[in-house]
Write a protein that holds these residues in place. Structure first.
Motif, PDB file in Angstrom:
ATOM      1  N   SER A 130       3.075  15.536   4.079  1.00 41.82           N
ATOM      2  CA  SER A 130       2.846  14.106   3.882  1.00 41.82           C
ATOM      3  C   SER A 130       3.874  13.496   2.934  1.00 41.82           C
ATOM      4  O   SER A 130       4.244  12.328   3.070  1.00 41.82           O
ATOM      5  CB  SER A 130       1.437  13.857   3.341  1.00 41.82           C
ATOM      6  N   TYR A 171      -4.392   9.033  -0.019  1.00 40.90           N
ATOM      7  CA  TYR A 171      -4.210  10.303   0.678  1.00 40.90           C
ATOM      8  C   TYR A 171      -4.571  11.503  -0.195  1.00 40.90           C
ATOM      9  O   TYR A 171      -5.258  12.427   0.259  1.00 40.90           O
ATOM     10  CB  TYR A 171      -2.760  10.435   1.157  1.00 40.90           C
ATOM     11  N   SER A 231      -5.648   2.149   3.712  1.00 36.92           N
ATOM     12  CA  SER A 231      -4.397   2.908   3.857  1.00 36.92           C
ATOM     13  C   SER A 231      -3.186   2.141   3.327  1.00 36.92           C
ATOM     14  O   SER A 231      -2.157   2.033   3.992  1.00 36.92           O
ATOM     15  CB  SER A 231      -4.170   3.289   5.327  1.00 36.92           C
ATOM     16  N   ARG A 270       0.044   1.116   0.709  1.00 37.19           N
ATOM     17  CA  ARG A 270       1.080   1.742  -0.103  1.00 37.19           C
ATOM     18  C   ARG A 270       1.248   0.904  -1.366  1.00 37.19           C
ATOM     19  O   ARG A 270       1.015  -0.301  -1.355  1.00 37.19           O
ATOM     20  CB  ARG A 270       2.391   1.831   0.678  1.00 37.19           C
ATOM     21  N   ARG A 329      -8.269  11.977  -0.595  1.00 35.38           N
ATOM     22  CA  ARG A 329      -8.925  12.421   0.649  1.00 35.38           C
ATOM     23  C   ARG A 329      -8.601  13.867   0.986  1.00 35.38           C
ATOM     24  O   ARG A 329      -9.382  14.541   1.676  1.00 35.38           O
ATOM     25  CB  ARG A 329      -8.474  11.539   1.824  1.00 35.38           C
ATOM     26  N   ASN A 330      -7.473  14.370   0.522  1.00 37.75           N
ATOM     27  CA  ASN A 330      -7.002  15.705   0.931  1.00 37.75           C
ATOM     28  C   ASN A 330      -6.658  16.572  -0.271  1.00 37.75           C
ATOM     29  O   ASN A 330      -5.755  17.404  -0.208  1.00 37.75           O
ATOM     30  CB  ASN A 330      -5.761  15.558   1.826  1.00 37.75           C
ATOM     31  N   SER A 388       4.875   9.713   4.577  1.00 34.01           N
ATOM     32  CA  SER A 388       3.796   8.987   5.257  1.00 34.01           C
ATOM     33  C   SER A 388       2.569   8.760   4.386  1.00 34.01           C
ATOM     34  O   SER A 388       1.551   8.287   4.860  1.00 34.01           O
ATOM     35  CB  SER A 388       3.368   9.754   6.517  1.00 34.01           C
ATOM     36  N   ILE A 389       2.653   9.068   3.109  1.00 35.32           N
ATOM     37  CA  ILE A 389       1.471   9.048   2.249  1.00 35.32           C
ATOM     38  C   ILE A 389       1.049   7.623   1.916  1.00 35.32           C
ATOM     39  O   ILE A 389       1.871   6.709   1.835  1.00 35.32           O
ATOM     40  CB  ILE A 389       1.758   9.848   0.958  1.00 35.32           C
ATOM     41  N   ASP A 390      -0.268   7.412   1.759  1.00 38.11           N
ATOM     42  CA  ASP A 390      -0.789   6.146   1.254  1.00 38.11           C
ATOM     43  C   ASP A 390      -1.536   6.421  -0.051  1.00 38.11           C
ATOM     44  O   ASP A 390      -1.696   7.575  -0.456  1.00 38.11           O
ATOM     45  CB  ASP A 390      -1.698   5.459   2.285  1.00 38.11           C
ATOM     46  N   SER A 416       3.023   5.479  -4.175  1.00 38.99           N
ATOM     47  CA  SER A 416       1.827   5.643  -3.340  1.00 38.99           C
ATOM     48  C   SER A 416       1.127   6.983  -3.546  1.00 38.99           C
ATOM     49  O   SER A 416      -0.048   7.112  -3.210  1.00 38.99           O
ATOM     50  CB  SER A 416       2.200   5.478  -1.859  1.00 38.99           C
TER      51      SER A 416
END
Length: 664
Positions: free
Chosen positions: A431, A441, A205, A207, A444-445, A436-438, A230
């Motif tokens: 996000s 992300y 996770s 950045r 994964r989404n 809050s994104i890494d 990120s």
């Protein structure tokens, strides 16, 4: 200052350098391949010289031809842009040997940073934090596997030379290591000419935050703040912003100081970027130094008010940095996204073809467009498929995101498919909005950012209404040229003796055919889709805006229509349709062709993994094709036996060419 420079690059970055050079009164020389004879950078430069064939290795990577052009044109310096020869130390040496100035860091600096392994060792010795790993020259698979076990999993395999997400693999257990190592080495060799890799611990996770540094030949090194990158897909940056929403003032100061320390350790001069990986607890580690101007440099320019290309030119001419560290000021928030010719719903396959329609927002104090193409230009298979960079600025991050969404809504691209819809969903996603994104992300989404299946009904109705109004306007315009323009026979209301003016409409969307039935005229209609009928009242279409009441609910859309297309946008989502004939002969339904493996795009075959008579299983990789600097593995659609293999490594193939046949 220089009187004339040559730009050893193409497209958007060449146009960007030309713009600043012209403001400084510097004449510009462009170079171009056979594929780029009509490109914008050729048209915008004061003069342009041909340097070879369409493939980069036959033109833009031919340093000898570029230097010869610079000498013949009377240029005093060469700006390499980014990519191609920008981080090639041998080219920088050759420029210097020709008594020309290389607008970038020295060849010695490049060589120190050209190897990720050597760079990590050097930074560690200078006291800059680095990620634990292995950077040795022994590249035997057995030793690398032992080092991987020592470092622990998950870990990352990275090409020691290069960047841009090429030659990188995440390995989560020992069983996956050797296969990923071989794949990474092959990709590195193809992209950078060297297959050396390094291993490093994978930070979960993380950045990606980079610091823009600048040095001069007088011993000064400063930084101009950070950029957060990120939001990435497969290690390719998708959205960049400055300042980072993650950094505290204290962490920002520490990272800036570490970046300057890294620059001083290698006597850095000109523009560079120190890239860090940042853990959730705020600990940060050196990744690499990009010894060139970065693609995302405009966000730094927008928040600092500085022209980094002008800085590059002044430093290369021997001048000191324009500012000291204490004088660097940052104001507001800037965000950059890149519009690409690619198809997100098909795995982001790069596209090519003519830009039949290209509409981008008008530049102003809040919106900047950096592009190397205009409407009617061709996106070729030979180079990166970027169409434009869209950069926005406002007083704070919330307003900058609003500016981004507004600017994206004004973009229209017809011809090759584009990633505009993907970027719009990205800019509105929670996000991104909450910062809050890494770096993992998006991968994964990813489904959350892709176009949902089916068509939004309200957008379809808006498109149909726009089409009806366009047809009526076209009929009026045609009637105005006739002998009796007020004749009722010239009305496009669908009236027929014996029924109430029913009209059929047909559209194409993504290969699917859509049929609707409409009745009415003049902005008042009943539109039927399947079993659903909607009453449209008071529809007006003017200056690119459609307003109407749909079953009593008033809605507003941006809308464009012509004989070939309809484009509507409700502020969040968009729909593009192509009108087609209402009645046509119906042929047999074409199913999936699971007997032939076709090339999904024009490209070059990199690897063939099978031979005739070999048994394969569904999902097995049969062949690897490369186009627009990307590799794509083509897999078996089902179990079977290989029939014909019609391509070999190195072959250049056209889109839809049959590469392999698959028997039962």
């Amino acid at each position: 200052m220089f009187r004339k420079i040559l730009i050893a690059n193409r497209g958007e970055i060449a146009c960007r350098v030309i713009r600043t050079a012209r403001q400084l009164g510097i004449a510009t020389v462009a170079v171009y391949s056979e594929a780029d004879a009509n490109a914008q950078h050729v048209r915008q430069a004061d003069e342009a010289w041909p340097v070879g064939g369409p493939r980069p290795q036959d033109s833009y990577l031919r340093g000898d031809r570029i230097i010869a052009a610079a000498l013949e044109a009377g240029a005093e310096a060469i700006h390499p842009g980014y990519g191609f020869l920008s981080e090639n130390a041998d080219f920088a040496d050759a420029v210097d040997a020709a008594d020309l100035v290389f607008i970038g860091p020295s060849a010695a600096t490049m060589r120190r940073m050209g190897s990720k392994a050597g760079a990590k060792d050097l930074m560690q010795a200078a006291g800059v934090p680095v990620v634990p790993g292995y950077t040795g020259e022994d590249q035997s698979p057995q030793l690398l596997e032992r080092e991987a076990d020592r470092i622990g999993y998950p870990l990352m395999i990275k090409a020691a030379h290069g960047g841009g997400g090429k030659g990188m693999r995440i390995v989560r257990n020992r069983e996956e290591f050797l296969a990923n190592l071989l794949s990474c080495q092959r990709e590195a060799a193809g992209a950078f000419g060297r297959d050396r890799v390094l291993l490093e611990r994978y930070i979960e996770s993380p950045r990606h935050i980079e610091i823009q540094v600048f040095g001069d030949t007088h011993g000064n090194v400063i930084h101009l703040g950070e950029r957060e990158c990120s939001a990435q897909r497969r290690y390719q940056k998708v959205l960049e912003e400055s300042p980072s929403p993650f950094l505290t003032p204290e962490l920002r100061a520490h990272m800036g100081a570490a970046a300057v320390q890294a620059g001083r350790a290698i006597d850095y001069a000109n523009a560079g970027t120190v890239e860090f990986i940042v853990a959730p607890d705020g600990s940060f580690y050196f990744m690499e130094i990009n010894t060139r101007l970065q693609v995302e440099h405009p966000v730094t320019e927008m928040v600092t008010g500085q022209d980094l290309v002008a800085w590059q030119l002044r430093v290369a001419a021997g001048e000191p940095l324009p500012l000291a560290q204490a004088d660097v000021r940052q104001h507001g928030h800037a965000i950059e996204v890149r519009l690409y010719a690619e198809d997100p719903e098909a795995g982001f396959l790069p596209g090519s073809g003519t830009l039949e329609r290209l509409r981008l927002p008008s530049p102003n104090g809040h919106v900047r467009i950096d592009s190397g193409v205009v409407e009617g230009d061709v996106v070729t298979i030979f180079y990166d498929p970027m169409i434009a960079k869209l950069i926005v600025w406002d007083e704070d991050r919330e307003r900058a995101l609003a500016r981004l969404r507004e600017a994206l809504a004004q973009c229209e691209i017809e011809g090759p498919k584009s990633n505009i819809g993907f970027l719009e969903r990205l800019a509105s996603h929670s996000s991104i909005v909450d910062g809050s994104i890494d770096t993992g992300y998006l991968d994964r989404n990813l489904d959350a950012f892709l176009q949902p299946a089916g068509i939004d009904h309200k957008l379809l109705l808006a498109a149909a209404t726009t089409r009806l109004l366009w047809l009526e306007a076209a009929e009026r315009a045609q009637a105005a040229t006739g002998a009796d323009p007020t004749s009722p026979w010239n009305l496009a209301d669908g009236w027929r003796l014996g029924h109430a003016g029913k009209r059929d409409l047909a559209f194409l969307h993504g290969g699917a055919r859509i049929h609707l039935v409409a009745q009415g005229a003049g902005g008042d209609y009943r539109i039927t889709t399947g079993d659903n009928e909607v009453r449209v009242c008071g529809a007006r279409w003017s200056d690119g805006v459609l307003s109407a009441r749909f079953d009593g609910q008033a809605r507003r859309f941006s809308a464009h229509a012509d004989d070939c297309r309809i484009h509507v946008h409700d502020g969040n989502d968009r729909l593009q349709l192509r009108p087609t004939e209402v009645y046509r002969r119906q042929g047999p339904v074409q199913g999936l062709d699971d007997r032939r493996l076709h090339a999904p795009m024009p490209g070059r075959v990199v690897l063939v993994n099978v031979e005739p008579g070999q048994r394969v299983t569904a999902g097995q990789e049969l062949l690897v094709i490369e186009a627009m600097k990307m590799e794509l593995g083509l897999k078996a659609p089902r179990d079977g036996v290989i029939g014909d293999v019609r391509a070999a490594a190195g072959d250049v193939v056209e889109a839809d060419a049959v590469l392999i046949t698959l028997e039962p």
